[in-house]
Design a protein around this motif. Structure first.
Motif, mmCIF file in Angstrom:
data_model
loop_
_atom_site.group_PDB
_atom_site.id
_atom_site.type_symbol
_atom_site.label_atom_id
_atom_site.label_comp_id
_atom_site.label_asym_id
_atom_site.label_seq_id
_atom_site.Cartn_x
_atom_site.Cartn_y
_atom_site.Cartn_z
ATOM 1 N N ILE A 187 0.701 15.253 6.160
ATOM 2 C CA ILE A 187 1.507 16.400 6.589
ATOM 3 C C ILE A 187 1.023 16.932 7.939
ATOM 4 O O ILE A 187 1.832 17.213 8.840
ATOM 5 N N ALA A 188 -0.295 17.053 8.105
ATOM 6 C CA ALA A 188 -0.821 17.550 9.387
ATOM 7 C C ALA A 188 -0.532 16.555 10.506
ATOM 8 O O ALA A 188 -0.152 16.942 11.617
ATOM 9 N N PHE A 189 -0.691 15.258 10.234
ATOM 10 C CA PHE A 189 -0.484 14.245 11.264
ATOM 11 C C PHE A 189 0.978 14.210 11.710
ATOM 12 O O PHE A 189 1.270 14.161 12.912
ATOM 13 N N ILE A 190 1.893 14.233 10.751
ATOM 14 C CA ILE A 190 3.316 14.162 11.104
ATOM 15 C C ILE A 190 3.795 15.506 11.652
ATOM 16 O O ILE A 190 4.682 15.562 12.509
ATOM 17 N N GLU A 230 -6.311 9.492 1.348
ATOM 18 C CA GLU A 230 -6.205 9.824 2.761
ATOM 19 C C GLU A 230 -4.776 10.200 3.122
ATOM 20 O O GLU A 230 -4.530 11.175 3.851
ATOM 21 N N LEU A 231 -3.829 9.449 2.635
ATOM 22 C CA LEU A 231 -2.426 9.772 2.895
ATOM 23 C C LEU A 231 -2.081 11.146 2.316
ATOM 24 O O LEU A 231 -1.379 11.940 2.954
ATOM 25 N N THR A 278 6.313 7.928 2.798
ATOM 26 C CA THR A 278 7.702 8.360 2.981
ATOM 27 C C THR A 278 8.044 9.513 2.052
ATOM 28 O O THR A 278 8.735 10.467 2.448
ATOM 29 N N GLU A 279 7.539 9.452 0.829
ATOM 30 C CA GLU A 279 7.782 10.543 -0.130
ATOM 31 C C GLU A 279 7.137 11.845 0.348
ATOM 32 O O GLU A 279 7.729 12.929 0.229
ATOM 33 N N LEU A 280 5.927 11.762 0.883
ATOM 34 C CA LEU A 280 5.242 12.959 1.382
ATOM 35 C C LEU A 280 5.989 13.581 2.559
ATOM 36 O O LEU A 280 6.147 14.804 2.626
ATOM 37 N N VAL A 281 6.455 12.735 3.468
ATOM 38 C CA VAL A 281 7.188 13.240 4.633
ATOM 39 C C VAL A 281 8.485 13.901 4.193
ATOM 40 O O VAL A 281 8.855 14.981 4.677
ATOM 41 N N ALA A 282 9.174 13.282 3.247
ATOM 42 C CA ALA A 282 10.435 13.844 2.749
ATOM 43 C C ALA A 282 10.205 15.169 2.034
ATOM 44 O O ALA A 282 10.965 16.133 2.215
#
Length: 385
Positions: free
Chosen positions: A200-203, A194-195, A232-236
Motif C-alpha cells: 500500500i505504501a509503495f503503490i 512483505e507484500l 492485485t487484491e491488495l491494490v484493489a
C-alpha cells in the motif's frame, strides 16, 4: 541443499553451475527453486512452503515449517549425503545443520547470516552447526577465521550475473517501454508478508509520483502467480486500481535494468539494484510487534546492503512509520531528478561491483569438493541417481 526463498534459489543456482560439471552424476536434492532445478536439482517440497519473514509472521506457519525441517532431517540422516549446503535462510538451515553435523555429515553454509549487523552472538551457533562457511563479502572472512570457523570468500554471485554495464535499451525494448521514457521500478518484496505490509505504501508513492509527472512509467515484477494475485487484491482493496502499473512475471533483472530509479524492499534485491547502478529508495514495513523487537537489535545505522557495504547513507532508508507514501514519493523524486546525485551513485555502485566480482561458481564449487574430500579422507564419490 536447502534454499528458502527466491534470492537463495538464484544464488544456489550460481553455485550449482560450477558444481554440476564437476559432479555430473551427483544426486542433488533437498528444497530449492527453478534456478536450482536447471542443474537437475530435485526439490522434495515446494520452496514457497518456507518463504516467510519476521519474528511473529512465522508463528502461524511454524508447525508446518518445523515438520518439513524434521522430515528432511530424518531423510538426510538416513541417506548420509556427502555434504549438506544450507543457502542463506539461517533460521531453518542452522538448526538443521547442527543436527546433521552432530551425526557426522559435513555441513556448509552459503551466504553468512548478517552477524556483523545484528545478533552477533549467533556465531557460537554457527561454529556448532557449520563445517565450512562460504561468504560473499570480503570483510566476513576475518570474522569467521577469528571464531575458528573454516571459511572461503567466493565473491558475490550477483556481481557476475549482473553486467558491469546493463543494457537499458534492450531491457526497455523487452518490456515495451520507450527508450526516452522515465521509468520507476517498484519491488515490494517476494514474500507474502512483505507484500502485505509494503504494497500500500509503495503503490501510494507511485500514485503521488504519477500526479507530479503523468508520463512516468511504473514497472512491478512479480516472482510468481500467487504473489501477483495477492498484490492485485491488495491494490484493489485500497482503491488504487487507477495507478498505471505494468505488472510483469519474473524478469526482475530486466525491470531493474530498465529503470531510472527503483523503490525496493530491504534485502538482497537492494544489492541487485546497486549492481545495476540504479538510484533507489530502500523501504521496509513489518508487523508492529516484530518491528518493536528488531529495531533494537542492530549494530549499525544502516539496514540496506548498499549502504552497509559503502559504510554510508548512499541511498535513503525509510522504515516502518517513516515509510509513508508521501515520504517515499519525495525521496524517489530526488533520486529521479538530482543529476549530481545520480552521477555519484553510478560511480560508487561501479566501485562496489568491482569489489564483489570473482568467479563465484568455480571458487564455491572447489570449496564444496574440498570439504567432501576432507570429510572421509578420500576422493569424493557422489551418490548416483
Amino acid at each position: 541443499m536447502v534454499a528458502g526463498e527466491a534470492s537463495g534459489d538464484l544464488l544456489a543456482g550460481r553455485l550449482l553451475s560450477g558444481l554440476r560439471p564437476q559432479l555430473p552424476n551427483a544426486r542433488l536434492h533437498g528444497i530449492g527453486g527453478p534456478h536450482m532445478a536447471e542443474y537437475g536439482f530435485h526439490s522434495a517440497w515446494p520452496m514457497e512452503k518456507l518463504t516467510v519473514r519476521g519474528l511473529f509472521e512465522i508463528i502461524p506457519r511454524y508447525r508446518e515449517i518445523k515438520k518439513i525441517q524434521n522430515d528432511l532431517r530424518d531423510q538426510l540422516l538416513a541417506d548420509k549425503p556427502d555434504v549438506f549446503i544450507g543457502v542463506d535462510y539461517p533460521g531453518f538451515n542452522l538448526g538443521l545443520e547442527m543436527q546433521l553435523k552432530r551425526a557426522g555429515i559435513p555441513t556448509m553454509h552459503f551466504i553468512g547470516p548478517q552477524i556483523w549487523a545484528w545478533r552477533g552472538g549467533r556465531i557460537k551457533k554457527i561454529a556448532k552447526a557449520v563445517s565450512h562457511m562460504l561468504v560473499v563479502f570480503p570483510f566476513e572472512e576475518e570474522i569467521y577465521r577469528n571464531a575458528g570457523i573454516p571459511v572461503t570468500y567466493v565473491g558475490h554471485p550477483l556481481a557476475e550475473v549482473i553486467p558491469l554495464q546493463p543494457d537499458v535499451a534492450a531491457a526497455r525494448s523487452k518490456l515495451g517501454l520507450a527508450l526516452d521514457a522515465r521509468v520507476v521500478t517498484i519491488m515490494p518484496g517476494s514474500r507474502t508478508s512483505e507484500l502485505k505490509y509494503n504494497t500500500i505504501a509503495f503503490i501510494g508513492a507511485a500514485k503521488l509520483l504519477a500526479q507530479r509527472d503523468p508520463a512516468l512509467r511504473f514497472v512491478v515484477p512479480m516472482v510468481g502467480q500467487r504473489q501477483r494475485t495477492y498484490f492485485t487484491e491488495l491494490v484493489a482493496a485500497a482503491g488504487m486500481q487507477d495507478v498505471p502499473l505494468q505488472l510483469i512475471d519474473g524478469q526482475s533483472h530486466v525491470a531493474m535494468a530498465a529503470a531510472d530509479a527503483v523503490l525496493v524492499a530491504s534485502g538482497t534485491a537492494s544489492l541487485e539494484v546497486a549492481l545495476f547502478k540504479k538510484p533507489m529508495v530502500i523501504a521496509y514495513k513489518m508487523m508492529r510487534a516484530s518491528w518493536e523487537i528488531m529495531r533494537h537489535m542492530g549494530y549499525q545505522p544502516w539496514i540496506g546492503l548498499p549502504n552497509i557495504l559503502a559504510r554510508d547513507f548512499l541511498v535513503p532508508e525509510l522504515l516502518q512509520d517513516a515509510a509513508t507514501p508521501q515520504a517515499l514519493a519525495d525521496a524517489l523524486w530526488t533520486q529521479l531528478n538530482d543529476q549530481a546525485l545520480r552521477a555519484t551513485l553510478q560511480r560508487r555502485f561501479t566501485d562496489m561491483h568491482h569489489s564483489l566480482l570473482r568467479n563465484t561458481a568455480q571458487e564455491s564449487a572447489q570449496a564444496v569438493l574440498q570439504v567432501m574430500r576432507q570429510s572421509s579422507g578420500r576422493q569424493a564419490r557422489p551418490k548416483l541417481d
